[in-house]
Design a protein around this motif. Structure first.
Motif, PDB file in Angstrom:
ATOM      1  N   LYS A 108       0.847  -1.185   0.000  1.00  0.00           N
ATOM      2  CA  LYS A 108       0.000   0.000   0.000  1.00  0.00           C
ATOM      3  C   LYS A 108       0.886   1.239   0.000  1.00  0.00           C
ATOM      4  O   LYS A 108       2.033   1.205   0.446  1.00  0.00           O
ATOM      5  N   LEU A 133       2.682   1.619  -4.745  1.00  0.00           N
ATOM      6  CA  LEU A 133       1.653   0.754  -5.336  1.00  0.00           C
ATOM      7  C   LEU A 133       1.433   1.030  -6.821  1.00  0.00           C
ATOM      8  O   LEU A 133       1.405   0.106  -7.638  1.00  0.00           O
ATOM      9  N   ARG A 175       0.221  -3.809   3.999  1.00  0.00           N
ATOM     10  CA  ARG A 175       1.049  -2.706   4.502  1.00  0.00           C
ATOM     11  C   ARG A 175       2.500  -2.971   4.105  1.00  0.00           C
ATOM     12  O   ARG A 175       2.976  -4.107   4.149  1.00  0.00           O
ATOM     13  N   LEU A 218      -2.764  -7.147  -1.234  1.00  0.00           N
ATOM     14  CA  LEU A 218      -2.493  -5.744  -0.923  1.00  0.00           C
ATOM     15  C   LEU A 218      -2.261  -5.628   0.575  1.00  0.00           C
ATOM     16  O   LEU A 218      -3.172  -5.816   1.376  1.00  0.00           O
TER      17      LEU A 218
END
Length: 214
Positions: A8, A12, A52, A50
């Motif tokens: 993220k 990205l 952190r 997706l």
């Protein structure tokens, strides 16, 4: 099926663009109305996760993803057991020591022994000052580390710098750079060695795509 862990945040968009160039489309992650954290490429070749940024190497190290894209800064700080494959040449930033512009400190060695240095990159900061043989107290902060010197809680910070605008607007200046960081392609070591899902072919295509963008 191949699984790719995507970070993220700042990396990205370029990560998705790079993967699109080799035939994997995870652009649904860029849709503001999308809340899915796992999607399958339309070709059915791969799944995207997706996550952190700090968690990308964790998913790769533990084998839930065979490939991942993450900044070198995270790899330096976390030292995960992953295969480092390709410098993807985007997401440039640098890890720097910064102080108040009005301070007398012109280099890290000017900092007082046992002074405080605030950072979210605790391990990198500790290793750096240990290499200088300068004993300092590393204060872990995970929000706006710039407030450390501003409030007087710390003499300096160690943090990622891109344009330097945030530092300037808060009256701080860089006094040295520890290292430069860009996005890196990483792999689960065993999957890489065994060439699971024909990984080597995809990795080579990504390497060529990254070189083409330099």
């Amino acid at each position: 099926m191949l699984t790719v862990a995507l970070p993220k945040g700042e990396l990205l968009k370029n990560s998705i663009r790079l993967l699109q160039s080799v035939g994997l489309d995870f652009s649904a992650f860029l849709d503001s109305g999308n809340r899915q954290l796992q999607i399958t490429d339309a070709s059915g070749q791969a799944t995207g996760l997706l996550v952190r940024g700090q968690d990308v190497p964790v998913y790769v190290e533990y084998g839930q993803a065979q490939l991942g894209i993450i900044g070198y800064d995270v790899l330096r700080e976390k030292k995960p057991q992953v295969a480092h494959l390709v410098d993807l040449q985007f997401g440039y930033c640098r890890m720097s020591v910064a102080v108040k512009a009005s301070s007398p400190y012109k280099s890290p060695l000017d900092l007082p022994p046992h002074g405080r240095v605030a950072s979210k990159y605790v391990n990198c900061a500790r290793e750096y000052f240990h290499s200088l043989d300068l004993p300092v107290e590393i204060v872990p902060l995970y929000g706006s580390v710039e407030l450390g010197p501003i409030t007087g809680m710390s003499e300096a910070i160690v943090d990622l710098v891109s344009s330097g605008r945030t530092l300037r607007e808060n009256g701080l200046i860089e006094i040295t750079t520890l290292y430069e960081s860009t996005a890196r392609l990483i792999a689960h070591p065993l999957s890489y060695r065994l060439n699971t899902s024909n990984l080597s072919h995809l990795i080579e295509k990504l390497r060529q795509a990254a070189l083409a963008n330099i």
